[in-house]
Each structure stands twice: as structure tokens, then as C-alpha cells.
Design an enzyme around this catalytic site. Structure first.
Site, PDB file in Angstrom:
ATOM      1  N   ASP A  21      -1.052  17.744  55.044  1.00  0.00           N
ATOM      2  CA  ASP A  21      -2.316  16.787  55.455  1.00  0.00           C
ATOM      3  C   ASP A  21      -1.643  15.521  55.890  1.00  0.00           C
ATOM      4  O   ASP A  21      -0.847  14.935  55.696  1.00  0.00           O
ATOM      5  CB  ASP A  21      -3.403  16.744  54.525  1.00  0.00           C
ATOM      6  CG  ASP A  21      -4.675  16.061  54.779  1.00  0.00           C
ATOM      7  OD1 ASP A  21      -4.979  16.031  56.013  1.00  0.00           O
ATOM      8  OD2 ASP A  21      -5.193  15.535  53.940  1.00  0.00           O
ATOM      9  N   ASP A  23      -4.248  12.206  56.403  1.00  0.00           N
ATOM     10  CA  ASP A  23      -5.274  11.215  55.820  1.00  0.00           C
ATOM     11  C   ASP A  23      -5.242  11.477  54.135  1.00  0.00           C
ATOM     12  O   ASP A  23      -5.722  12.407  53.591  1.00  0.00           O
ATOM     13  CB  ASP A  23      -6.625  11.048  56.272  1.00  0.00           C
ATOM     14  CG  ASP A  23      -6.638  10.716  57.892  1.00  0.00           C
ATOM     15  OD1 ASP A  23      -6.306   9.744  58.066  1.00  0.00           O
ATOM     16  OD2 ASP A  23      -6.704  11.695  58.623  1.00  0.00           O
ATOM     17  N   SER A 119      -4.041  18.278  60.510  1.00  0.00           N
ATOM     18  CA  SER A 119      -4.841  17.078  60.057  1.00  0.00           C
ATOM     19  C   SER A 119      -6.263  17.380  60.767  1.00  0.00           C
ATOM     20  O   SER A 119      -6.265  17.900  61.831  1.00  0.00           O
ATOM     21  CB  SER A 119      -4.131  15.646  60.465  1.00  0.00           C
ATOM     22  OG  SER A 119      -4.960  14.827  60.360  1.00  0.00           O
ATOM     23  N   LYS A 152     -11.658  21.796  58.764  1.00  0.00           N
ATOM     24  CA  LYS A 152     -11.530  21.991  57.114  1.00  0.00           C
ATOM     25  C   LYS A 152     -12.854  22.242  56.675  1.00  0.00           C
ATOM     26  O   LYS A 152     -13.809  21.180  56.853  1.00  0.00           O
ATOM     27  CB  LYS A 152     -10.487  21.172  56.350  1.00  0.00           C
ATOM     28  CG  LYS A 152      -9.293  21.338  56.882  1.00  0.00           C
ATOM     29  CD  LYS A 152      -8.321  19.991  56.568  1.00  0.00           C
ATOM     30  CE  LYS A 152      -7.065  19.744  56.963  1.00  0.00           C
ATOM     31  NZ  LYS A 152      -6.106  18.957  56.570  1.00  0.00           N
ATOM     32  N   ASP A 177      -4.930  16.401  49.536  1.00  0.00           N
ATOM     33  CA  ASP A 177      -5.498  15.525  48.605  1.00  0.00           C
ATOM     34  C   ASP A 177      -7.290  15.569  48.442  1.00  0.00           C
ATOM     35  O   ASP A 177      -7.736  14.963  47.531  1.00  0.00           O
ATOM     36  CB  ASP A 177      -5.602  13.983  49.207  1.00  0.00           C
ATOM     37  CG  ASP A 177      -6.300  13.696  50.432  1.00  0.00           C
ATOM     38  OD1 ASP A 177      -6.306  14.636  51.302  1.00  0.00           O
ATOM     39  OD2 ASP A 177      -7.072  12.801  50.429  1.00  0.00           O
TER      40      ASP A 177
END
Length: 239
Positions: A21, A23, A119, A152, A177
Site C-alpha cells: 500500500d 498511504d 494504492s 478497497k 496499515d
């Protein structure tokens, strides 16, 4: 990484690729996106909802733009995207906030396995960050969720990243994250390493889906990747 615990591209029955990922994993930006979108809603007389932050984490650009419009900002989706990205560009400038330890971790892994980025950021932002961090040559592919059907927690962006690498999704390890990110990677059939976002920690249920947990990206090593993959293949979780 080889079956006997060694490393090497495409060798053995271990992981064949790592997908990151962006961010919250490579750049400290989740709170920047949140502040910009929240400020826009308030300035435009819309209504920010208690669940808005978590709802938009992981959404593709068209998805979060439509969501912002639904909050009553009096703009079209295209106008919302343009304004948010304009403000984001002002905040980033030429130096996106790369997380300490990210560059070293990426380079250590890129010497062993092919890497990709999956991302929710727009394609142009991913490109900007990788170039600014000097990591453009370390990634063989990068995919924005604006290029696939759904953002996502749907698995689309991870499946597309694996496809572009030419690697089965089940032989990939993802580094995430957030709640929606972990769920997306797990839904794609990937082993997951979770690096909990300190600003917006993932739900415990999402963390439980991960094969390994680390507290900062600088702790990501080839051994962590192997551990996460092994735990996932064994049907267990390491949290």
C-alpha cells in the site's frame, strides 16, 4: 525466497512478490487526506459524518468523490476530485512525507523479489511519491484503484497488481496499515503484513487477518515476509 528459507527471485515454494500500500505504509499521509476532505466539506456547508473518515479510507477516487458529493458540498464529483488533489499537491509540494525506514525496507526487498504498489491514491500521486522517494526503479508495477472496478476493501487493486507482476495472488505478500486495506489484500488471497496506522488504527478483526504484525515499516525484513507467508499458508495468524 526459497523453500529452505533462503532468498532468490522465483525460487522454491515461498512468496514470489511483495505488494505495498502507499498511504500510511510508505508515506505518512492518511491524516492529510482526511484533513483536506474534512475541511472541504465544512467550507462548502456539507455535513461530515462520524463514519466518514473510515468510510473513505481505501475508496477509489470515483468512490470517495461520489461520497463527498453525498455529504452536501454542492460540487460535482469531478470538481471535488480536482479541488482535493489541488490541495494535496500544495501540501506535498516536491517532498511527500516518506515514512522513516520505508526506503531502506523497500530496497532490501527489491533486491530479492519483484515489488508493486496497490494504492487508493490516483496514478499521478503514486508516481510523484515513488519518484520523490527515489524508489521508481524498485517497483515493477503500480496500480491505482481508480484503474479497477472497486476500491478497497474489495480485492480488485491487489489482484490487478499481482496480474501485472505475472504472479499468482496467493504467492504474494501485501503490506497494509488500514482495516479496508488488510481486508482487500486478504480477500485477494494474499498473506498480509499489517503495520497499524497510528492515526487511524485498523480494527482488531482486520489485524487478526494478517500473518505478521510490525510496528513500523523500518522493521519490515525478508524474514518478516517469509513469516507472514508461512503463517498464511498454515492457516494461522501472527499478530
Amino acid at each position: 525466497m526459497t523453500a529452505n528459507g533462503g532468498t532468490g527471485r522465483g525460487a522454491g515454494d515461498g512468496p514470489l512478490a511483495v505488494i505495498f500500500d502507499l498511504d500510511g505504509v510508505l508515506i505518512d499521509s492518511e491524516q492529510v487526506w482526511d484533513e483536506i476532505r474534512r475541511d472541504l466539506v465544512v467550507e462548502r456547508g456539507g455535513t461530515w459524518r462520524p463514519e466518514s473518515t473510515r468510510m473513505m479510507m481505501g475508496m477509489s477516487t470515483p468512490e470517495w468523490a461520489d461520497y463527498l458529493v453525498s455529504l452536501g458540498i454542492g460540487m460535482t464529483a469531478d470538481e471535488a476530485v480536482a479541488e482535493v488533489l489541488r490541495r494535496l499537491g500544495q501540501r506535498y509540494g516536491d517532498a511527500p512525507p516518506v515514512i522513516e525506514g520505508a526506503v531502506g525496507a523497500v530496497r532490501a526487498l527489491s533486491a530479492l523479489l519483484p515489488l508493486a504498489v496497490a494504492s487508493s491514491s490516483p496514478h499521478a500521486i503514486i508516481d510523484l511519491v515513488l519518484r520523490a522517494a527515489g524508489l521508481g526503479a524498485d517497483f515493477q508495477a503500480f496500480v491505482s484503484s481508480e484503474e479497477v472496478g472497486r476500491g478497497k476493501p474489495s480485492p480488485d487493486v491487489y489482484l490487478e497488481a499481482a496480474s501485472r507482476l505475472g504472479v499468482p495472488a496467493g504467492r504474494c505478500v501485501a503490506v497494509e496499515d488500514s482495516t479496508n486495506g488488510v481486508r482487500a489484500a486478504a480477500a485477494a488471497g494474499m498473506a498480509v503484513i499489517v503495520v497499524p496506522n497510528p492515526h487511524f488504527p485498523p480494527d482488531p478483526e482486520a489485524v487478526a487477518l494478517a500473518g505478521a504484525r510490525i510496528e513500523d515499516i523500518g522493521a519490515l525484513t525478508p524474514g518478516t515476509v517469509q513469516d507472514a507467508y508461512g503463517a498464511a499458508r498454515a492457516g494461522g495468524a501472527r499478530a
